[in-house]
Motif scaffolding. Structure first.
Motif, PDB file in Angstrom:
ATOM      1  N   GLY A 201     -21.339 -23.515 -45.647  1.00 29.79           N
ATOM      2  CA  GLY A 201     -20.628 -24.237 -44.593  1.00 29.79           C
ATOM      3  C   GLY A 201     -20.499 -25.705 -44.934  1.00 29.79           C
ATOM      4  N   ARG A 202     -20.031 -26.457 -43.937  1.00 31.21           N
ATOM      5  CA  ARG A 202     -19.839 -27.891 -44.119  1.00 31.21           C
ATOM      6  C   ARG A 202     -20.871 -28.656 -43.293  1.00 31.21           C
ATOM      7  N   VAL A 203     -21.464 -29.675 -43.910  1.00 27.24           N
ATOM      8  CA  VAL A 203     -22.457 -30.500 -43.219  1.00 27.24           C
ATOM      9  C   VAL A 203     -21.726 -31.419 -42.246  1.00 27.24           C
ATOM     10  N   THR A 204     -21.956 -31.231 -40.957  1.00 23.56           N
ATOM     11  CA  THR A 204     -21.243 -32.014 -39.943  1.00 23.56           C
ATOM     12  C   THR A 204     -22.040 -33.213 -39.448  1.00 23.56           C
ATOM     13  N   VAL A 205     -23.367 -33.088 -39.396  1.00 24.12           N
ATOM     14  CA  VAL A 205     -24.202 -34.169 -38.869  1.00 24.12           C
ATOM     15  C   VAL A 205     -25.471 -34.269 -39.707  1.00 24.12           C
ATOM     16  N   LEU A 206     -25.914 -35.495 -39.967  1.00 24.23           N
ATOM     17  CA  LEU A 206     -27.212 -35.757 -40.600  1.00 24.23           C
ATOM     18  C   LEU A 206     -27.991 -36.716 -39.716  1.00 24.23           C
ATOM     19  N   LEU A 219     -26.930 -30.577 -39.307  1.00 18.60           N
ATOM     20  CA  LEU A 219     -26.230 -29.373 -38.872  1.00 18.60           C
ATOM     21  C   LEU A 219     -25.262 -28.931 -39.963  1.00 18.60           C
ATOM     22  N   ILE A 220     -25.196 -27.615 -40.174  1.00 16.66           N
ATOM     23  CA  ILE A 220     -24.234 -27.021 -41.092  1.00 16.66           C
ATOM     24  C   ILE A 220     -23.369 -26.051 -40.288  1.00 16.66           C
ATOM     25  N   GLU A 242     -22.612 -35.987 -45.298  1.00 17.68           N
ATOM     26  CA  GLU A 242     -21.820 -35.517 -44.162  1.00 17.68           C
ATOM     27  C   GLU A 242     -20.392 -35.211 -44.617  1.00 17.68           C
ATOM     28  N   GLY A 243     -19.868 -34.090 -44.133  1.00 19.27           N
ATOM     29  CA  GLY A 243     -18.517 -33.665 -44.496  1.00 19.27           C
ATOM     30  C   GLY A 243     -18.458 -32.889 -45.788  1.00 19.27           C
TER      31      GLY A 243
END
Length: 280
Positions: A201-206, A219-220, A242-243
């Motif tokens: 998936g894509r990392v949306t938040v760190l 979050l992924i 992120e992203g």
């Protein structure tokens, strides 16, 4: 007689008396028969043994008996086919056990019977085309190592059992998603019956870690859902941004407050599909 001559006389007299006493004693010697028997008792192996304990002597005697028995075997020859005949017997026994196992398995699942024909052989051309089309879709969507032909055969078996093609496709897709080594959709993480999973998936938040034992936390997210991931410092995982799209392999599952999350341990691996594609 002087004192010196007197002492010499006494000493000479004592020596003569002692010599006469020795000569008078009888000479003790063994007879010829006794000497022969002594040689036999001293040199013959059957009489003196081999210098072994009773246990070792019995073990050695048993081994010698085994060697003699083996040498008298009817096929004790250089061109003996004993080993070849043994392999034939073992292969027959293994084949018999395999058939018994298949028979028991067929009583539970009829499609495990190798004598049963492929259900695709009796399908109409239109129905077979639909099954093959669904198998290609599953293969492209799940991206597992299972071939399209294997997926098509599994679908055909379910259809032959009376399952609708749509329900059969959903069942096979879910089974492929939950198979070990497969990239599991995030919404299916809780259903995966194993402690470690692979997801992408894509990392949306760190977030900033609250403990020095954690290197990264965030979050992924994929097209099915999102979940929290934690990278432990001791795992020495590469840092993500992120992203960025990442693939987490052998991530450990954990539960908190009814929600499933993943953690990167020393057994985990982090892959970057977009970086790898750019490098190519």
């Amino acid at each position: 007689m002087s004192i010196e001559n007197s002492i010499r006389y006494e000493v000479s007299h004592d020596e003569q008396t002692g010599a006469e006493a020795v000569v008078e004693e009888p000479e003790l010697r063994g007879s010829v028969e006794q000497e022969k028997q002594a040689k036999v008792d001293t040199n013959h192996y059957a009489a003196v043994g081999r210098g072994l304990t009773l246990e070792a002597e019995e073990r050695l005697a048993a081994r010698e008996w085994e060697i003699r028995r083996t040498r008298t075997r009817w096929d004790a020859r250089e061109e003996s086919d004993r080993e070849a005949r043994t392999r034939v017997v073992v292969e027959r026994q293994n084949e018999a056990r395999r058939r018994r196992f298949e028979k028991r398995a067929a009583s539970v699942d009829k499609w495990t019977d190798t004598r049963r024909a492929d259900p695709r052989a009796s399908m109409a051309a239109e129905e077979l085309a639909t099954v093959n089309q669904q198998a290609r879709r599953i293969h492209e969507r799940v991206r597992t190592g299972t071939t399209t032909a294997a997926l098509s055969k599994r679908l055909a078996r379910k259809v032959a059992d009376g399952v609708d093609i749509v329900d059969a496709s959903v069942s096979v897709t879910e089974a492929e998603w939950l198979a070990p080594g497969t990239v599991v959709p995030i919404e299916k993480l809780g259903e995966a019956d194993r402690p470690e999973v692979c997801l992408e998936g894509r990392v949306t938040v760190l977030w900033d870690p609250r403990s020095p034992a954690i290197s990264q936390v965030g979050l992924i997210e994929d097209e099915t859902g999102r979940t929290k991931f934690t990278a432990w410092t001791k795992s020495d995982m590469p840092l993500v941004k992120e992203g960025e799209r990442v693939r987490l392999r052998s991530a450990a599952k954990s539960w908190y407050d009814g929600r499933v999350s993943v953690a990167l341990t020393g057994w985990s691996h982090v892959e970057f599909p977009e970086r790898e594609a750019g490098a190519l």
